[in-house]
Design a protein around this motif. Structure first.
Motif, short mmCIF file in Angstrom:
data_model
loop_
_atom_site.label_atom_id
_atom_site.label_comp_id
_atom_site.label_asym_id
_atom_site.label_seq_id
_atom_site.Cartn_x
_atom_site.Cartn_y
_atom_site.Cartn_z
N ARG A 1 0.68 -1.01 -0.07
CA ARG A 1 0.06 -0.02 -0.02
C ARG A 1 0.79 1.36 0.11
O ARG A 1 0.24 2.24 -0.16
CB ARG A 1 -1.10 -0.10 1.20
CG ARG A 1 -2.07 -1.15 1.27
CD ARG A 1 -2.90 -1.03 2.38
NE ARG A 1 -3.72 -2.16 2.42
CZ ARG A 1 -4.73 -2.21 3.42
NH1 ARG A 1 -4.93 -1.49 4.46
NH2 ARG A 1 -5.42 -3.30 3.19
N MET A 2 2.21 1.00 0.17
CA MET A 2 3.00 2.23 0.15
C MET A 2 3.44 2.81 -1.25
O MET A 2 3.81 3.84 -1.46
CB MET A 2 4.10 2.03 0.98
CG MET A 2 4.11 1.92 2.41
SD MET A 2 5.77 1.56 3.22
CE MET A 2 5.01 0.56 4.70
N ASN A 3 3.06 1.71 -2.16
CA ASN A 3 3.04 2.23 -3.67
C ASN A 3 4.60 2.62 -4.02
O ASN A 3 4.67 3.46 -4.50
CB ASN A 3 2.05 3.33 -4.00
CG ASN A 3 0.40 2.82 -4.01
OD1 ASN A 3 0.52 1.68 -4.56
ND2 ASN A 3 -0.30 3.73 -3.66
N LEU A 4 5.40 1.81 -3.50
CA LEU A 4 6.75 1.76 -3.83
C LEU A 4 7.23 1.18 -5.16
O LEU A 4 6.96 0.02 -5.05
CB LEU A 4 7.82 1.75 -2.67
CG LEU A 4 7.53 2.63 -1.58
CD1 LEU A 4 8.13 2.13 -0.28
CD2 LEU A 4 8.36 3.94 -1.87
N SER A 5 7.54 1.67 -6.08
CA SER A 5 8.06 0.98 -7.31
C SER A 5 9.57 0.95 -7.67
O SER A 5 10.30 1.62 -7.11
CB SER A 5 7.10 1.53 -8.64
OG SER A 5 7.75 2.81 -8.93
N HIS A 6 10.11 0.45 -8.70
CA HIS A 6 11.58 0.30 -9.22
C HIS A 6 11.72 1.70 -9.52
O HIS A 6 12.87 2.07 -9.82
CB HIS A 6 11.36 -0.80 -10.41
CG HIS A 6 10.89 -0.13 -11.54
ND1 HIS A 6 9.50 -0.40 -11.61
CD2 HIS A 6 11.16 0.16 -12.77
CE1 HIS A 6 9.08 0.08 -12.82
NE2 HIS A 6 10.11 0.58 -13.49
N LEU A 7 10.79 2.85 -9.96
CA LEU A 7 11.17 4.11 -10.13
C LEU A 7 11.54 5.05 -8.96
O LEU A 7 12.21 6.14 -9.07
CB LEU A 7 9.99 4.84 -10.86
CG LEU A 7 9.53 3.99 -12.17
CD1 LEU A 7 8.18 4.87 -12.67
CD2 LEU A 7 10.71 4.12 -13.31
N HIS A 8 11.28 4.60 -7.77
CA HIS A 8 11.53 5.30 -6.50
C HIS A 8 13.00 5.29 -6.27
O HIS A 8 13.39 3.94 -6.04
CB HIS A 8 10.46 5.05 -5.35
CG HIS A 8 9.12 5.39 -5.71
ND1 HIS A 8 8.06 4.79 -6.35
CD2 HIS A 8 8.48 6.55 -5.75
CE1 HIS A 8 6.97 5.27 -6.48
NE2 HIS A 8 7.15 6.46 -6.14
N ASN A 9 13.62 6.29 -5.59
CA ASN A 9 14.91 6.09 -4.90
C ASN A 9 14.66 5.84 -3.52
O ASN A 9 13.94 5.72 -3.04
CB ASN A 9 15.63 7.38 -5.22
CG ASN A 9 14.98 8.64 -4.70
OD1 ASN A 9 14.24 8.67 -3.53
ND2 ASN A 9 15.11 9.86 -5.00
#
Length: 212
Positions: A22-30
């Motif tokens: 649910r934190m919506n962290l993807s491979h795009l985030h640092n």
């Protein structure tokens, strides 16, 4: 002095694992965004439980002779008992990405401080270089908590090169010592978003055990 109020911190870890997607962290985030979202998760949890919550709060460190920041703090307020001061520091949380700051993270959580700033509960989320580091860090926690007497949840995260995923190991300490251990994994789903689940719930682990 008020009796210390301890939480079941392993229950907090279960929520952290089950809500990670649910934190919506993807491979795009640092890495900074991972830190922010995880701290925000525990900040929201504290507010829902009725605490006054502060990010980048400060706590005086007697050994260093200066205040040091706390990534997150929960304070208990009750005007029926004291309408001018917080009653106690309910939780101090630190979240660190850099593996060579692991000892510093523990020193922050268990620093020698003013009486009103001794946390009843602490959570440390720390990336480490390898699992071989865990025993050393846990011994340090036990040593320092023998003085502080907090409830403590230490969450160690490291990359497993063989399985190509993150291992997440949680150690729950009471003032008398190590109480419980749970392990989970953190990896990306098919859409590139990170999620966690417990080892015993991760299908590839079950298939490997079953010989498939």
């Amino acid at each position: 002095m008020l009796e210390k109020q301890y939480f079941n911190l392993m229950q907090f870890f279960e929520g952290y694992v089950r809500n990670y997607r649910r934190m919506n962290l993807s491979h795009l985030h640092n890495r900074s965004m991972f830190t922010k979202r995880e701290i925000d998760y525990f900040a929201n949890l504290g507010e829902m439980l009725g605490f006054d919550v502060f990010i980048e709060d400060s706590k005086f460190d007697k050994l260093k002779g200066r205040s040091r920041p706390m990534d997150l703090s929960w304070w208990k307020w009750d005007a029926r008992i004291d309408d001018e001061n917080f009653l106690y520091l309910a939780l101090h949380l630190e979240r660190e990405n850099v593996w060579n700051k692991d000892v510093d993270t523990i020193e922050k959580l268990f620093s020698l401080t003013e009486e009103g700033y001794v946390p009843h509960n602490v959570i440390g989320i720390q990336y480490i270089e390898s699992p071989e580091r865990i025993d050393f860090l846990n011994d340090l926690v036990i040593q320092k908590n023998a003085v502080q007497k907090s409830n403590a949840l230490m969450i160690y995260r490291y990359y497993d090169n063989e399985l190509h995923l993150e291992r997440v190991c949680a150690y729950y300490f009471t003032p008398t010592g190590l109480n419980e251990v749970r392990t989970a994994i953190c990896t990306q789903d098919e859409s590139g978003y990170w999620f966690m689940c417990f080892d015993e719930e991760y299908a590839p682990f079950q298939e490997k055990r079953g010989g498939h």
